[in-house]
Scaffold this motif. Structure first.
Motif, mmCIF file in Angstrom:
data_model
loop_
_atom_site.group_PDB
_atom_site.id
_atom_site.type_symbol
_atom_site.label_atom_id
_atom_site.label_comp_id
_atom_site.label_asym_id
_atom_site.label_seq_id
_atom_site.Cartn_x
_atom_site.Cartn_y
_atom_site.Cartn_z
ATOM 1 N N ASP A 224 37.209 47.478 45.891
ATOM 2 C CA ASP A 224 37.837 47.223 44.602
ATOM 3 C C ASP A 224 39.311 46.902 44.781
ATOM 4 O O ASP A 224 39.988 47.469 45.640
ATOM 5 C CB ASP A 224 37.646 48.404 43.649
ATOM 6 C CG ASP A 224 38.376 49.663 44.079
ATOM 7 O OD1 ASP A 224 39.567 49.799 43.735
ATOM 8 O OD2 ASP A 224 37.767 50.515 44.751
ATOM 9 N N ASP A 229 35.623 44.534 41.320
ATOM 10 C CA ASP A 229 34.700 44.937 42.374
ATOM 11 C C ASP A 229 34.330 43.671 43.148
ATOM 12 O O ASP A 229 33.595 42.821 42.652
ATOM 13 C CB ASP A 229 33.457 45.581 41.747
ATOM 14 C CG ASP A 229 32.505 46.144 42.792
ATOM 15 O OD1 ASP A 229 32.871 46.142 43.989
ATOM 16 O OD2 ASP A 229 31.406 46.586 42.413
ATOM 17 N N ASP A 246 33.421 43.483 37.194
ATOM 18 C CA ASP A 246 34.179 44.612 36.668
ATOM 19 C C ASP A 246 33.783 45.871 37.392
ATOM 20 O O ASP A 246 32.611 46.046 37.777
ATOM 21 C CB ASP A 246 33.919 44.792 35.163
ATOM 22 C CG ASP A 246 34.498 43.660 34.348
ATOM 23 O OD1 ASP A 246 35.560 43.140 34.731
ATOM 24 O OD2 ASP A 246 33.892 43.298 33.315
ATOM 25 N N ASN A 248 32.579 49.594 37.684
ATOM 26 C CA ASN A 248 31.740 50.423 36.810
ATOM 27 C C ASN A 248 32.510 51.644 36.336
ATOM 28 O O ASN A 248 33.310 52.200 37.069
ATOM 29 C CB ASN A 248 30.486 50.866 37.552
ATOM 30 C CG ASN A 248 29.578 49.681 37.866
ATOM 31 O OD1 ASN A 248 29.539 48.714 37.097
ATOM 32 N ND2 ASN A 248 28.856 49.763 38.976
#
Length: 248
Positions: A224, A229, A246, A248
């Motif tokens: 990340d 990500d 995105d 999580n």
């Protein structure tokens, strides 16, 4: 006369804000990922504001910091540096490993600008950080070339050229970068390349899944950065970024 086991107590003067919220993917030396920007956020102390006066006259500075996510409790006298592929042991004090008797490090970074009037304390914006977000800062010092640069110095076991791996992006990944960083202010694409081309994987993974071995092709990884990500795999002897999602 030095006393055996003598202890000293220090207090942080601030911390560093960086795009690295996970230890995986952090460059192993400052300057290797120049697009990596950071902010040295000093405490809102009037004395510290005075203490950094004239720092703007320098181009680079040293950050003296604490490896706050490591600690020194379980340090070992010898380690296997990733630079040597984990194939050889060296003394920990002959390395830059964070697992040290006293978990203190230092990094030379480039000064971009200094905001003396920033809310909550002065901010020094820098390039080329190799630190985890939130790293406590013990001290900063100006980098002085005539004293700090020794061109004829011997780099010992770390003297071999740094190997870099080609990084390729899928069309989908390129589209995501443009959507997430339309003005290129975050320099997201360059930052991803600067991290992956140095192969951030642990030494055991590099030995287990060499990039040049066809049997490794298709192995998938992720890290990340800047709220993204980043998904990538080994493909045809390079790293292939196939998705940016995105977190999580």
């Amino acid at each position: 006369m030095q006393k055996h086991g003598e202890k000293f107590e220090f207090s942080a003067v601030g911390h560093v804000q960086t795009p690295f919220h996970d230890k995986f993917g952090i460059p192993r030396q400052p300057g290797l990922a120049n697009p990596a920007k950071g902010i040295i956020k000093l405490l809102p102390n009037p004395d510290l504001l005075t203490a950094i006066r004239s720092m703007e006259e320098f181009s680079h500075l040293w950050i003296v910091f604490v490896f706050h996510e490591h600690g020194g409790k379980n340090w070992k006298p010898s380690i296997r540096p990733p630079r040597l592929g984990g194939n050889r042991k060296v003394g920990v004090l002959a390395s830059r490993s964070p697992h040290r008797p006293n978990p203190i490090g230092m990094s030379a970074v480039k000064i971009e600008k200094i905001d003396f009037d920033a809310k909550g304390g002065p901010e020094i914006h820098v390039h080329g950080v190799d630190l985890l977000d939130g790293t406590p800062v013990l001290d900063i010092k100006p980098y002085i070339p005539y004293a700090d640069s020794i061109p004829e110095a011997n780099a010992g076991w770390a003297s071999d050229p740094i190997e870099r791996t080609d990084v390729v992006f899928s069309d989908e990944a390129e589209a995501e970068i443009k959507k997430r960083d339309p003005s290129n202010e975050k320099n997201l694409r360059s930052l991803i390349i600067s991290i992956l081309e140095l192969d951030p994987r642990p030494a055991f993974q590099k030995r287990q899944d060499p990039i040049t071995d066809e049997k490794s092709w298709g192995q998938k990884y992720g890290f990340d950065i800047l709220g993204c990500d980043v998904k990538y795999e080994i493909r045809d002897g390079h790293f292939y970024v196939y998705a940016i999602m995105d977190l999580n």
